[in-house]
Design a protein around this motif. Structure first.
Motif, PDB file in Angstrom:
ATOM      1  N   HIS A 174       0.827  -1.143   0.041  1.00 57.62           N
ATOM      2  CA  HIS A 174      -0.014   0.061   0.098  1.00 57.62           C
ATOM      3  C   HIS A 174       0.876   1.214   0.122  1.00 57.62           C
ATOM      4  CE1 HIS A 174      -3.854   2.113   1.755  1.00 57.62           C
ATOM      5  NE2 HIS A 174      -2.841   3.135   1.291  1.00 57.62           N
ATOM      6  N   HIS A 191       1.612   5.210  -2.101  1.00 55.34           N
ATOM      7  CA  HIS A 191       1.205   6.504  -3.116  1.00 55.34           C
ATOM      8  C   HIS A 191       2.165   7.393  -3.444  1.00 55.34           C
ATOM      9  CE1 HIS A 191      -3.226   6.662  -1.056  1.00 55.34           C
ATOM     10  NE2 HIS A 191      -2.576   5.744  -0.040  1.00 55.34           N
ATOM     11  N   LYS A 223      -0.078   3.373  -6.191  1.00 52.46           N
ATOM     12  CA  LYS A 223      -1.366   3.910  -6.505  1.00 52.46           C
ATOM     13  C   LYS A 223      -1.255   5.441  -7.145  1.00 52.46           C
ATOM     14  CE  LYS A 223      -3.046   2.364  -1.950  1.00 52.46           C
ATOM     15  NZ  LYS A 223      -3.420   1.173  -2.453  1.00 52.46           N
ATOM     16  N   HIS A 278      -9.802   1.605   0.782  1.00 52.38           N
ATOM     17  CA  HIS A 278      -9.216   2.156   2.114  1.00 52.38           C
ATOM     18  C   HIS A 278     -10.516   2.213   2.733  1.00 52.38           C
ATOM     19  CE1 HIS A 278      -5.858   3.975  -0.214  1.00 52.38           C
ATOM     20  NE2 HIS A 278      -5.271   4.551   0.748  1.00 52.38           N
ATOM     21  N   ASP A 293       2.037   2.650   3.493  1.00 55.16           N
ATOM     22  CA  ASP A 293       0.975   3.803   3.280  1.00 55.16           C
ATOM     23  C   ASP A 293       1.700   4.938   2.752  1.00 55.16           C
ATOM     24  OD1 ASP A 293      -1.370   5.154   2.616  1.00 55.16           O
ATOM     25  OD2 ASP A 293      -1.752   5.605   4.571  1.00 55.16           O
TER      26      ASP A 293
HETATM   27 FE    FE Z   1      -3.562   5.109   1.475  1.00 55.09          FE
END
Ligand code: FE
Ligand code: NIG
Length: 427
Positions: free
Chosen positions: A90, A92, A159, A260, A334
């Motif tokens: 996970h 970004h 992502k 999420h 994350d």
């Molecule tokens: Fe996230």
């Protein structure tokens, strides 16, 4: 990568954490602590794959290894710990700037949601991505992936979600694709057009959802730019009904699903589990009554304690209850500019141990084999077994528990990504 990596022999491994499994299933309950440790171990990798795992003394006596000694790069690990490369399931990474104003505002007392409502948060990263050209974005992401590898990560889920218009979401995913071709590790791209409603659609939420579902999603699927679709379902982002629209469209376009969920407020899981998502992430607020259904499902709960730490929260996901209920738990960073600017999996593991009371062994399994399950890659990633990809991390420690213990310092000294070596240590 087109070059075939040279054969590698890692020898004199003090503790080799194989993470081998008796059954091909995500780790749940007590099995989350089984690391499959072998001492004085050796690993032979050929052509980017793990070929054999055994004891150093046997490897050095092996006829094939003796015969090909000159073609083999030997890495003397001198008693260090070797484990599967981390699977960061996970992240970004496609953004341009840190969010330092938000950082200061939060220190002064504003919450993540208050900052977002005032136009900060995700929305303040949009401009940078829309203005950046693709090579610049790709360069930025490549630097991030290299840094991740320096901390032991060999597989990254990455992502989009800071472009939030057609061209900028496609550009983000294309930048990632070009980065993936230049980095020896493995990248799993995820389309997160449903990260938040961009400012120009503020009063036309449904029009934005239609754009994501009817225009972005088909283009992403047709160009094979992503394997997963994700949605941020929470207070201030998308409602459960809206998230349902996104997941339905993603399923129609044959993208695998993740979401999420429960970062800021509780959402019941049942409507989500019906979509059979590969992973549900954050999960700070989960109703106890939903845990048995989650445990029965194939869905992994991906916990990201870096976000709780960075937002200064005292509440963390309830990993112990999850594990005891039989939920398959993974850990990820994350990595993002708003809530979790760390790309260090050892840091996420340290937080899991100190704040979520996971044992160091559980944290390792959650960061490797269960991360691989959270990306549907467990047949290739997450453990050191013959036939799997040659993804390994060497740590300058004698005992695996030190990886989560020495927080805030990087003890990863060498990473092998699909058989390609990054880093060097003095033998
Ligand atoms: Fe996230
Ligand atoms: O996972 N929660 C939504 N997305 C990110 C935060 C994104 C941001 O603030 O830029 C997260 O925490």
């Amino acid at each position: 990568m087109t070059n075939v990596p040279t054969p590698l022999l890692l020898a004199n491994v003090g503790q080799l954490l194989t993470l081998r499994s008796r059954t091909p299933r995500p780790r749940r309950g007590a099995s989350l602590s089984e690391l499959g440790i072998s001492e004085d171990a050796a690993v032979l990798c050929i052509g980017g794959k793990i070929v054999s795992v055994g004891k150093t003394k046997d490897a050095l006596r092996d006829a094939w290894i003796k015969k090909h000694r000159r073609q083999i790069t030997e890495i003397d690990c001198r008693g260090r710990v070797v484990l599967p490369g981390f699977v960061d399931s996970h992240t970004h990474p496609v953004f341009t700037q840190p969010r330092l104003i938000d950082f200061e505002k939060r220190i002064a007392g504003a919450s993540y949601e208050e900052i977002a409502e005032a136009g900060g948060g995700i929305r303040s990263s949009i401009d940078g991505v829309r203005k950046a050209n693709k090579p610049a974005l790709s360069e930025k992401v490549l630097a991030t992936f290299r840094d991740m590898a320096a901390h032991g990560t060999t597989t990254v889920e990455a992502k989009s979600g800071y472009g939030l218009d057609f061209a900028s979401e496609i550009k983000s995913l294309e930048a990632m694709r070009s980065t993936a071709r230049q980095w020896p590790g493995t990248v799993v791209p995820t389309f997160l057009g449903a990260h938040t409603v961009p400012p120009e659609y503020r009063d036309r939420r449904q029009a934005y959802l239609d754009l994501v579902c009817n225009e972005m999603m088909p283009a992403v699927a047709k160009r094979k730019l992503a394997q997963f679709a994700d949605v941020f379902c929470d207070r201030g982002a998308f409602s459960a009904d809206e998230a349902g629209q996104i997941l339905r469209a993603a399923r129609e376009h044959k993208l695998a699903l993740r979401a999420h969920l429960g970062q800021l407020s509780e959402t019941r899981l049942e409507p989500f589990l019906r979509f059979n998502p590969v992973s549900l992430d954050h999960m700070d607020y989960v109703n106890d009554a939903d845990l048995p259904a989650l445990a029965r499902s194939d869905t992994v709960a991906t916990l990201v304690p870096g976000a709780n730490y960075f937002l200064g929260l005292s509440r963390y996901p309830r990993a112990r209850q999850f594990i005891e209920a039989g939920v398959a738990v993974a850990l990820a960073t994350d990595y993002n500019p708003g809530s979790s600017p760390t790309l260090s999996m050892p840091m996420a593991m340290s937080l899991a141990c100190t704040h979520m009371k996971m044992s160091p062994a559980e944290a390792i399994a959650a960061a490797t084999i269960n991360g691989a399950w959270a990306l549907r890659l467990a047949d290739r990633k997450g453990s050191i077994e013959p036939g799997k990809d040659a993804d390994l991390a060497v740590f300058e420690v004698k005992d695996y528990r030190e990886i989560a213990y020495w927080f805030g310092v990087n003890h990863c000294v060498l990473t092998i990504l699909n058989g390609v070596v990054q880093g060097a240590f003095c033998a």
